[in-house]
Design a protein around this motif. Structure first.
Motif, PDB file in Angstrom:
ATOM      1  N   THR A 110       0.852  -1.192   0.000  1.00  0.00           N
ATOM      2  CA  THR A 110       0.000   0.000   0.000  1.00  0.00           C
ATOM      3  C   THR A 110       0.884   1.237   0.000  1.00  0.00           C
ATOM      4  OG1 THR A 110      -1.702  -1.176   1.259  1.00  0.00           O
ATOM      5  CG2 THR A 110      -1.820   1.234   1.260  1.00  0.00           C
ATOM      6  N   TYR A 111       0.548   2.174  -0.873  1.00  0.00           N
ATOM      7  CA  TYR A 111       1.268   3.445  -0.946  1.00  0.00           C
ATOM      8  C   TYR A 111       0.460   4.508  -0.207  1.00  0.00           C
ATOM      9  CZ  TYR A 111       4.135   1.053  -4.319  1.00  0.00           C
ATOM     10  OH  TYR A 111       4.987   0.156  -4.902  1.00  0.00           O
ATOM     11  N   VAL A 112       1.134   5.255   0.645  1.00  0.00           N
ATOM     12  CA  VAL A 112       0.481   6.298   1.424  1.00  0.00           C
ATOM     13  C   VAL A 112       1.135   7.641   1.119  1.00  0.00           C
ATOM     14  CG1 VAL A 112      -0.261   4.745   3.279  1.00  0.00           C
ATOM     15  CG2 VAL A 112       1.956   5.879   3.449  1.00  0.00           C
ATOM     16  N   ASP A 113       0.385   8.706   1.374  1.00  0.00           N
ATOM     17  CA  ASP A 113       0.893  10.051   1.172  1.00  0.00           C
ATOM     18  C   ASP A 113       1.804  10.453   2.325  1.00  0.00           C
ATOM     19  OD1 ASP A 113      -0.462  10.482  -1.268  1.00  0.00           O
ATOM     20  OD2 ASP A 113      -2.304  10.971  -0.177  1.00  0.00           O
ATOM     21  N   PHE A 114       2.657  11.432   2.058  1.00  0.00           N
ATOM     22  CA  PHE A 114       3.608  11.904   3.060  1.00  0.00           C
ATOM     23  C   PHE A 114       2.942  12.558   4.274  1.00  0.00           C
ATOM     24  CE2 PHE A 114       6.360  15.320   4.697  1.00  0.00           C
ATOM     25  CZ  PHE A 114       7.380  14.537   5.224  1.00  0.00           C
ATOM     26  N   PRO A 115       1.938  13.432   4.095  1.00  0.00           N
ATOM     27  CA  PRO A 115       1.363  14.106   5.279  1.00  0.00           C
ATOM     28  C   PRO A 115       0.748  13.110   6.265  1.00  0.00           C
ATOM     29  CG  PRO A 115       0.616  15.176   3.260  1.00  0.00           C
ATOM     30  CD  PRO A 115       1.311  13.899   2.856  1.00  0.00           C
ATOM     31  N   ARG A 116       0.865  13.464   7.524  1.00  0.00           N
ATOM     32  CA  ARG A 116       0.247  12.676   8.589  1.00  0.00           C
ATOM     33  C   ARG A 116      -1.063  13.320   8.981  1.00  0.00           C
ATOM     34  NH1 ARG A 116       4.980  10.266  12.342  1.00  0.00           N
ATOM     35  NH2 ARG A 116       6.461   9.875  10.700  1.00  0.00           N
ATOM     36  N   PRO A 117      -2.002  12.582   9.500  1.00  0.00           N
ATOM     37  CA  PRO A 117      -1.925  11.173   9.871  1.00  0.00           C
ATOM     38  C   PRO A 117      -2.030  10.264   8.641  1.00  0.00           C
ATOM     39  CG  PRO A 117      -4.110  12.002  10.379  1.00  0.00           C
ATOM     40  CD  PRO A 117      -3.292  13.174   9.876  1.00  0.00           C
ATOM     41  N   ARG A 118      -1.396   9.143   8.735  1.00  0.00           N
ATOM     42  CA  ARG A 118      -1.434   8.112   7.691  1.00  0.00           C
ATOM     43  C   ARG A 118      -2.409   7.046   8.182  1.00  0.00           C
ATOM     44  NH1 ARG A 118       4.982   8.671   7.582  1.00  0.00           N
ATOM     45  NH2 ARG A 118       5.069  10.565   6.317  1.00  0.00           N
ATOM     46  N   ALA A 119      -3.677   7.272   7.878  1.00  0.00           N
ATOM     47  CA  ALA A 119      -4.793   6.525   8.478  1.00  0.00           C
ATOM     48  C   ALA A 119      -4.652   5.006   8.424  1.00  0.00           C
ATOM     49  CB  ALA A 119      -6.111   6.972   7.858  1.00  0.00           C
ATOM     50  N   PRO A 120      -4.253   4.409   7.295  1.00  0.00           N
ATOM     51  CA  PRO A 120      -4.176   2.944   7.290  1.00  0.00           C
ATOM     52  C   PRO A 120      -3.144   2.385   8.265  1.00  0.00           C
ATOM     53  CG  PRO A 120      -3.866   3.836   5.059  1.00  0.00           C
ATOM     54  CD  PRO A 120      -3.939   4.986   5.994  1.00  0.00           C
ATOM     55  N   ILE A 121      -2.052   3.143   8.475  1.00  0.00           N
ATOM     56  CA  ILE A 121      -1.027   2.691   9.421  1.00  0.00           C
ATOM     57  C   ILE A 121      -1.509   2.919  10.852  1.00  0.00           C
ATOM     58  CG2 ILE A 121       1.368   2.950  10.162  1.00  0.00           C
ATOM     59  CD1 ILE A 121       1.995   3.971   7.310  1.00  0.00           C
ATOM     60  N   VAL A 122      -2.118   4.065  11.095  1.00  0.00           N
ATOM     61  CA  VAL A 122      -2.649   4.376  12.432  1.00  0.00           C
ATOM     62  C   VAL A 122      -3.661   3.316  12.856  1.00  0.00           C
ATOM     63  CG1 VAL A 122      -4.032   6.023  13.754  1.00  0.00           C
ATOM     64  CG2 VAL A 122      -2.208   6.851  12.255  1.00  0.00           C
ATOM     65  N   ALA A 123      -4.489   2.864  11.918  1.00  0.00           N
ATOM     66  CA  ALA A 123      -5.510   1.861  12.241  1.00  0.00           C
ATOM     67  C   ALA A 123      -4.892   0.552  12.732  1.00  0.00           C
ATOM     68  CB  ALA A 123      -6.389   1.602  11.016  1.00  0.00           C
ATOM     69  N   LEU A 124      -3.713   0.223  12.226  1.00  0.00           N
ATOM     70  CA  LEU A 124      -3.071  -1.034  12.605  1.00  0.00           C
ATOM     71  C   LEU A 124      -2.116  -0.904  13.784  1.00  0.00           C
ATOM     72  CD1 LEU A 124      -2.311  -2.390   9.039  1.00  0.00           C
ATOM     73  CD2 LEU A 124      -3.890  -3.391  10.687  1.00  0.00           C
ATOM     74  N   LEU A 125      -1.450   0.258  13.901  1.00  0.00           N
ATOM     75  CA  LEU A 125      -0.381   0.378  14.893  1.00  0.00           C
ATOM     76  C   LEU A 125      -0.596   1.463  15.935  1.00  0.00           C
ATOM     77  CD1 LEU A 125       2.732  -0.038  12.552  1.00  0.00           C
ATOM     78  CD2 LEU A 125       1.587  -1.786  13.927  1.00  0.00           C
ATOM     79  N   GLY A 126      -1.498   2.407  15.671  1.00  0.00           N
ATOM     80  CA  GLY A 126      -1.711   3.516  16.589  1.00  0.00           C
ATOM     81  C   GLY A 126      -1.058   4.789  16.082  1.00  0.00           C
ATOM     82  N   GLU A 127      -1.476   5.900  16.650  1.00  0.00           N
ATOM     83  CA  GLU A 127      -1.049   7.243  16.212  1.00  0.00           C
ATOM     84  C   GLU A 127       0.467   7.443  16.265  1.00  0.00           C
ATOM     85  OE1 GLU A 127      -2.191  11.022  14.794  1.00  0.00           O
ATOM     86  OE2 GLU A 127      -3.672   9.599  15.557  1.00  0.00           O
TER      87      GLU A 127
END
Length: 118
Positions: A48-65
């Protein structure tokens, strides 16, 4: 069986903190190179490719803020295998590794790609 999830930053992103211009993540570029050397990984992992700005929602959903670095490999398939190579999110308990060196070491151990030459 769920696939392990690899998150990479999209290339050519702007970083307002650094001023004008576009950038790429060198660790993400190294992992892209590994994916080109071993194209079967693209079918074995959910990339999965994510954009540079945070929050990076798909990662936050799995690992936390607090866990939004890229590249990151979230291990959903048998995280007890090679546990010494993984970290654990204090928020979700999910196992992961981050950075090109750690991800390459895990992919070598778990997926059988060749080891990085020292």
């Amino acid at each position: 069986m769920p696939l392990d999830q690899l998150f990479l930053l999209r290339a050519d992103f702007a970083d307002p903190a650094l001023g004008p211009g576009t950038y790429h993540c060198t660790d993400c570029a190294r992992i892209e190179g590994l994916l080109s050397f071993f194209p079967a990984l693209r079918t074995q992992l959910d990339v999965t490719y994510v954009d540079f700005p945070r929050p990076r929602a798909p990662i936050v959903a799995l690992l936390g803020e607090a866990y939004q670095n890229c590249p990151v490999l979230v291990v959903l398939n048998a995280p007890e295998r090679h546990a010494a190579l993984l970290r654990e999110s204090a928020v979700t308990g999910q196992r992961y590794c981050t950075g090109a060196d750690d991800i390459t070491a895990y992919l070598h151990a778990a997926y059988g790609v060749s080891a990085a030459h020292p």
